[in-house]
Design a protein around this motif. Structure first.
Motif, PDB file in Angstrom:
ATOM      1  N   TRP A 133      -5.802  -3.283   6.318  1.00  0.00           N
ATOM      2  CA  TRP A 133      -5.715  -1.886   6.747  1.00  0.00           C
ATOM      3  C   TRP A 133      -7.106  -1.330   7.046  1.00  0.00           C
ATOM      4  O   TRP A 133      -7.294  -0.568   7.985  1.00  0.00           O
ATOM      5  N   LEU A 134      -8.079  -1.737   6.238  1.00  0.00           N
ATOM      6  CA  LEU A 134      -9.449  -1.248   6.429  1.00  0.00           C
ATOM      7  C   LEU A 134      -9.984  -1.594   7.807  1.00  0.00           C
ATOM      8  O   LEU A 134     -10.651  -0.769   8.446  1.00  0.00           O
TER       9      LEU A 134
ATOM     10  N   VAL B 103     -10.790   2.261  -4.243  1.00  0.00           N
ATOM     11  CA  VAL B 103      -9.355   2.576  -4.310  1.00  0.00           C
ATOM     12  C   VAL B 103      -8.788   2.239  -5.691  1.00  0.00           C
ATOM     13  O   VAL B 103      -8.470   3.123  -6.473  1.00  0.00           O
TER      14      VAL B 103
ATOM     15  N   LEU C 264       0.824  -1.206   0.000  1.00  0.00           N
ATOM     16  CA  LEU C 264       0.000   0.000   0.000  1.00  0.00           C
ATOM     17  C   LEU C 264       0.860   1.258   0.000  1.00  0.00           C
ATOM     18  O   LEU C 264       1.854   1.350   0.715  1.00  0.00           O
TER      19      LEU C 264
ATOM     20  N   ILE D 125     -13.710  -2.362  -1.840  1.00  0.00           N
ATOM     21  CA  ILE D 125     -12.355  -1.820  -1.751  1.00  0.00           C
ATOM     22  C   ILE D 125     -11.815  -1.467  -3.132  1.00  0.00           C
ATOM     23  O   ILE D 125     -11.259  -0.381  -3.341  1.00  0.00           O
ATOM     24  N   GLU D 126     -12.000  -2.367  -4.079  1.00  0.00           N
ATOM     25  CA  GLU D 126     -11.438  -2.140  -5.413  1.00  0.00           C
ATOM     26  C   GLU D 126     -12.106  -0.984  -6.137  1.00  0.00           C
ATOM     27  O   GLU D 126     -11.447  -0.216  -6.843  1.00  0.00           O
TER      28      GLU D 126
ATOM     29  N   TRP E  43      -1.853  -6.871  -2.689  1.00  0.00           N
ATOM     30  CA  TRP E  43      -2.380  -5.522  -2.491  1.00  0.00           C
ATOM     31  C   TRP E  43      -3.763  -5.570  -1.839  1.00  0.00           C
ATOM     32  O   TRP E  43      -4.030  -4.849  -0.866  1.00  0.00           O
TER      33      TRP E  43
ATOM     34  N   ALA F 138      -4.866  -4.121   1.742  1.00  0.00           N
ATOM     35  CA  ALA F 138      -5.914  -3.100   1.825  1.00  0.00           C
ATOM     36  C   ALA F 138      -7.022  -3.525   2.777  1.00  0.00           C
ATOM     37  O   ALA F 138      -7.528  -2.715   3.576  1.00  0.00           O
TER      38      ALA F 138
ATOM     39  N   ARG G  68      -7.539  -4.972  -8.007  1.00  0.00           N
ATOM     40  CA  ARG G  68      -6.427  -5.877  -7.712  1.00  0.00           C
ATOM     41  C   ARG G  68      -5.835  -6.380  -9.028  1.00  0.00           C
ATOM     42  O   ARG G  68      -6.403  -6.202 -10.106  1.00  0.00           O
TER      43      ARG G  68
ATOM     44  N   ILE H 218      -7.994   4.809   2.635  1.00  0.00           N
ATOM     45  CA  ILE H 218      -8.708   3.708   3.290  1.00  0.00           C
ATOM     46  C   ILE H 218      -9.037   4.058   4.738  1.00  0.00           C
ATOM     47  O   ILE H 218     -10.109   3.708   5.241  1.00  0.00           O
TER      48      ILE H 218
ATOM     49  N   GLU I 151      -2.835   5.575  -0.413  1.00  0.00           N
ATOM     50  CA  GLU I 151      -3.871   4.545  -0.303  1.00  0.00           C
ATOM     51  C   GLU I 151      -4.241   4.293   1.147  1.00  0.00           C
ATOM     52  O   GLU I 151      -5.421   4.130   1.480  1.00  0.00           O
ATOM     53  N   LYS I 152      -3.265   4.286   2.024  1.00  0.00           N
ATOM     54  CA  LYS I 152      -3.548   4.098   3.443  1.00  0.00           C
ATOM     55  C   LYS I 152      -4.416   5.236   3.983  1.00  0.00           C
ATOM     56  O   LYS I 152      -5.366   5.001   4.742  1.00  0.00           O
TER      57      LYS I 152
END
Length: 225
Positions: free
Chosen positions: A181-182, A161, A7, A157-158, A174, A178, A164, A15, A11-12
């Motif tokens: 992290w979420l 953000v 990530l 998610i995809e 990835w 993600a 994949r 998310i 992106e972090k």
């Protein structure tokens, strides 16, 4: 050398903000499902996650009262015949596969007093425990921040953000990063439920409600349309 972080910093941050938005949305719009109530046991929640695979939450909710009225713990399930379990699972679908998987898992758990290993390596050796069920056990029984990553959470998610690269969601580094992290933090259960509900109610597969989506202005997929 340590593995590179899949990530980016951006992106972090995206998310992390999305996590807050999901929790706000969930507090008002989340589904009232029986296994989410405070009185639900980790036994019920783990069993439900086995049943939810390839099955709608509403279908499992309808079977919930009868099933958990009959089976109150792992020993009850372990002692049941395959035939009885199949009868319970027929309204849900895939009854033969579910019956055998559920009883194998129940026999394993009952022999250990209902406790699953907290070590992922040991837990992976349990019958009927793939990545998704392993994460459910670590989340609900051991309190670890693990994602209930299925095609619905992956889609959310995809879209928000970026897509994949690998076909299998279990092995895309990835997407895995993600998803972890979420759900990072003390509200991992609620974030999981929020993401799953959001994928069902707003960010659905065929007809996403982009016009009423609270995060559409920051959605990568929406910006491309």
């Amino acid at each position: 050398m340590p593995e590179p972080d899949p990530l980016t910093r951006g992106e972090k941050a995206k998310i992390t903000r999305f996590r807050k938005d999901l929790l706000t949305w969930f507090a008002d719009k989340g589904r009232n499902l029986p296994w989410r109530r405070p009185c639900a046991s980790d036994f019920e929640r783990i069993c439900v996650e086995v049943l939810l695979q390839r099955t709608r939450a509403e279908t499992v909710a309808r079977a919930y009262p009868v099933f958990f009225g009959r089976f109150t713990g792992w020993p009850d399930l372990a002692a049941a015949s395959i035939e009885e379990l199949e009868e319970h699972f027929k309204p849900i679908g895939l009854w033969n596969r579910r019956a055998r998987s559920m009883r194998a898992l129940a026999e394993y758990a009952a022999a250990r007093g209902g406790q699953f290993p907290s070590d992922p390596v040991e837990l992976a050796k349990a019958p009927a425990v793939g990545q998704y069920v392993q994460n459910a056990i670590l989340l609900f029984q051991h309190g670890e921040a693990r994602p209930l990553l299925d095609v619905n959470m992956a889609r959310v998610i995809e879209r928000f953000v970026r897509p994949r690269r690998l076909a299998d969601i279990r092995h895309d580094p990835w997407l895995q990063a993600a998803a972890h992290w979420l759900v990072k933090g003390e509200q991992a259960r609620e974030v999981n439920w929020a993401a799953l509900d959001f994928g069902s109610v707003v960010c659905s597969a065929r007809a996403p409600a982009c016009a009423s989506c609270p995060v559409s202005t920051r959605c990568q997929s929406k910006s491309l349309n």
